[in-house]
Each structure stands twice: as C-alpha cells, then as structure tokens.
Enzyme design. Structure first.
Site, mmCIF file in Angstrom:
data_model
loop_
_atom_site.group_PDB
_atom_site.id
_atom_site.type_symbol
_atom_site.label_atom_id
_atom_site.label_comp_id
_atom_site.label_asym_id
_atom_site.label_seq_id
_atom_site.Cartn_x
_atom_site.Cartn_y
_atom_site.Cartn_z
ATOM 1 C CG ASP A 140 -3.546 4.709 -2.017
ATOM 2 O OD1 ASP A 140 -4.571 5.034 -1.395
ATOM 3 O OD2 ASP A 140 -2.822 3.743 -1.700
ATOM 4 C CG ASP B 226 -1.756 1.218 1.358
ATOM 5 O OD1 ASP B 226 -2.244 1.512 2.455
ATOM 6 O OD2 ASP B 226 -1.911 1.916 0.328
#
Ligand SMILES: O=C(NNC1=NCCC1)c1ccc(Br)cc1
Length: 326
Positions: free
Chosen positions: A215, A33
């Site tokens: 992201d 992430d």
C-alpha cells in the site's frame, strides 16, 4: 503502445509521495495509492474553506456523469466525497482520454491541511472504486489495454525523489533478480503472503508475518503485534500510550528488519524505522513499524516499499507482485 514514467516526490519524513498529473488543463500533484481505487482531486466544487493552498481540478473541462457520486473513507479515517466527470488524464506521457475524475465537494481536515497533496490516484483493483450508481475504473485499468506491458512499477526512496512507471520495467532501478508472488485480489487490494522475519540479521527470530497488502498510500509498516513486539524488544523501543504507538531512540542504533517474500529476504534498514522525531529536535522517534491490530492483515506501506523495487503486474492473467532489492 503506451508507456511512461512519473516522479514520486517525498513529503517531509516521506509521509507521502506526490506525482504530477494533468487532468483536462489542470496540473495537480496527486498521491498515488495502491491501497484504494478512486482518482479524486480538489476542485472548483470544493469549498474555499477546505481548499486553501491546493491546486484544483477545473471540472469545466470535463463531461459530468449526471447523478453519479463518490464517497471514500481511508484506513486512517480520512475521507472525501463529491461528483464525477470524465476527462483527459495524462501521467508521465501515458494518456487516458476518458478517465473518471472524481471532483471533491467535501474533504476531511487532514486532506485540507496537507497542502502539498491535491488528491489521490488509486491503483488498487477497480472492484473497490466507490463511484455510484456505476463503478468506474482506475487510471491503470483504463489505460491497461494500451500499455506495452500490463503492469506498473514503484520505486520509492528514502528522502529522495523516486518514480512510478506504467507499461515497462526499468531494470536499472534494482539489483539482482525479481521475485514474484501471487496476488489475491478478492478484497480489491494487492494482497500477498509474507513469510519469516528477522531482526538485526539475527535469524533466531521465528514465526511468520502472514497475509499482507502492498500500500503506497500508507506511510508505515504495520505488522502482527508479536512481530512488532519482538522488533522493539531488540530496538530498545516501548509502546507509548500517549503517542498511540511504539517509539524508539532516534540515535541511529535501530536494528534492520528483514522479511522473506517468495523465499527471498528483503531488508528494511533500521534508519527507516526510526521514522520521525516526536517533535522537532526530540531524541525519541515514532517507530516506522507499528502493530496491525484490528486491521485484519499487515500493511507494507512506504517504510517497506522504499527499500525495494515493486512491480504490480497483471500481464500474466492472474495478478502478481514482483519485488527486487533496490
Ligand atoms: O486507506 C488505505 N490506504 N491508502 C491511504 N491511506 C491514507 C490515505 C490513502 C488503506 C487501505 C487498506 C488498509 Br487494510 C488500510 C489502509
């Protein structure tokens, strides 16, 4: 110097991508992430009621950091928290001998229910790591001095296994040249500026996207409300209050979405934007582009990232992002 590669396996609808990580003598599948900076896992300290179906980190192999804790809430309001250990972490052959590993003692329902994911490996900047009383470094920051090149890359694919590399760029994974843009890491994210956009190759669309973050932990592409509205006007979509977002026909007619970054144009195929049927067999799909209202900037999540080869690079002193067409 170290370098290595690890697979990124897509979940259904490419909702998230999971990669194998060895922590101590536990083999886990973690969601890499770039939008957060904590490495956490389901563990022997996670209640059985919350960890059914998950592989768990056995903290017996670690060294506990006494009095340390962590607690994180993600953009989608999911969250987790717990205790902190140091342990050996191996990703694609790249080894961090004493990495901070955050053992979950509590996780929110969406993590318990997603049984493919055993935790997250944060790749944002360590300045937003949540460990107290002393902030810890991400896996990338821990191994960075040992890497051949101080960078990692992301090659996510639509409905197919992609990969992350650490310490090197694999030029066989992209076409043409890499376009680099400066990153503002002041908020702890891989934040950059995106420029003009076009819908369906129609260069009449004006305006620009503006501040955005890359992201990998966010599934969709969140863009300014005006840009999103312009897209769905051409795509024949509508805002569905019941769904809490734009929907559009699944039938394959969705236009492409193109955006300029560093003066180069990158295109997301319309097929990526007819993201998933509202329910099995439905001919109406939830849109892969949604408004970034209330967030403060746009989020270039997996819907965008699987259309490019992305390089997260701190080898030049100031951080930068490289993008190339896949
Ligand atoms: O939490 C974020 N990214 N990662 C993940 N989401 C869900 C699980 C992991 C996130 C980060 C920045 C902004 Br702005 C919005 C969202």
């Amino acid at each position: 110097a170290q370098s290595g590669e690890v697979a990124a396996d897509p979940q259904q609808y490419d909702q998230a991508y999971l990669s194998p990580v060895t922590i101590g003598n536990s083999e886990l599948m973690l969601d890499f992430d770039t939008g957060s900076a904590d490495l956490w896992a389901f563990s022997n300290e996670t209640p059985a009621s919350q960890s059914q179906g998950h592989e768990r980190y056995d903290s017996a192999t670690g060294t506990e950091l006494d009095g340390y804790s962590w607690s994180i809430t993600y953009g989608d309001q999911s969250g987790a928290g717990g205790n902190v250990y140091t342990d050996k972490v191996v990703v694609g052959g790249v080894t961090a001998t004493r990495q901070a590993v955050e053992a979950a003692t509590s996780v929110s329902a969406s993590f318990s229910q997603n049984i493919d994911s055993d935790g997250l490996l944060g790749l944002a900047f360590s300045s937003i790591n949540t460990v107290q009383p002393r902030q810890q470094t991400t896996f990338f920051d821990t191994v960075r001095p040992t890497l051949a090149k101080a960078l990692f890359t992301c090659d996510l694919r639509q409905g197919d296994a992609g990969s992350y590399t650490f310490g090197y760029i694999d030029s066989s994974k992209y076409q043409g040249t890499v376009t680099y843009v400066p990153v503002d890491d002041s908020q702890g994210f891989w934040q950059f500026t995106a420029g003009g956009y076009s819908v369906g190759g129609d260069n009449a669309t004006s305006g620009s996207v503006g501040t955005a973050i890359a992201d990998t932990g966010t599934s969709l592409l969140y863009l300014p409300a005006a840009v999103t509205k312009a897209y769905y006007e051409q795509a024949g979509g509508r805002y569905d209050n019941q769904q809490g977002g734009y929907t559009l026909p699944c039938n394959g007619g969705a236009p492409d979405f193109s955006v300029a970054i560093g003066g180069k144009t990158f295109t997301v195929p319309g097929s990526y934007i007819a993201y998933a049927p509202l329910t099995t067999g439905s001919s109406t799909c939830f849109g892969g582009i949604q408004p970034d209202t209330g967030i403060g900037f746009s989020i270039f999540g997996d819907v965008f990232l699987k259309a490019v080869y992305a390089i997260f690079d701190v080898s030049q002193g100031s951080p930068r992002l490289g993008f190339a067409a896949q």
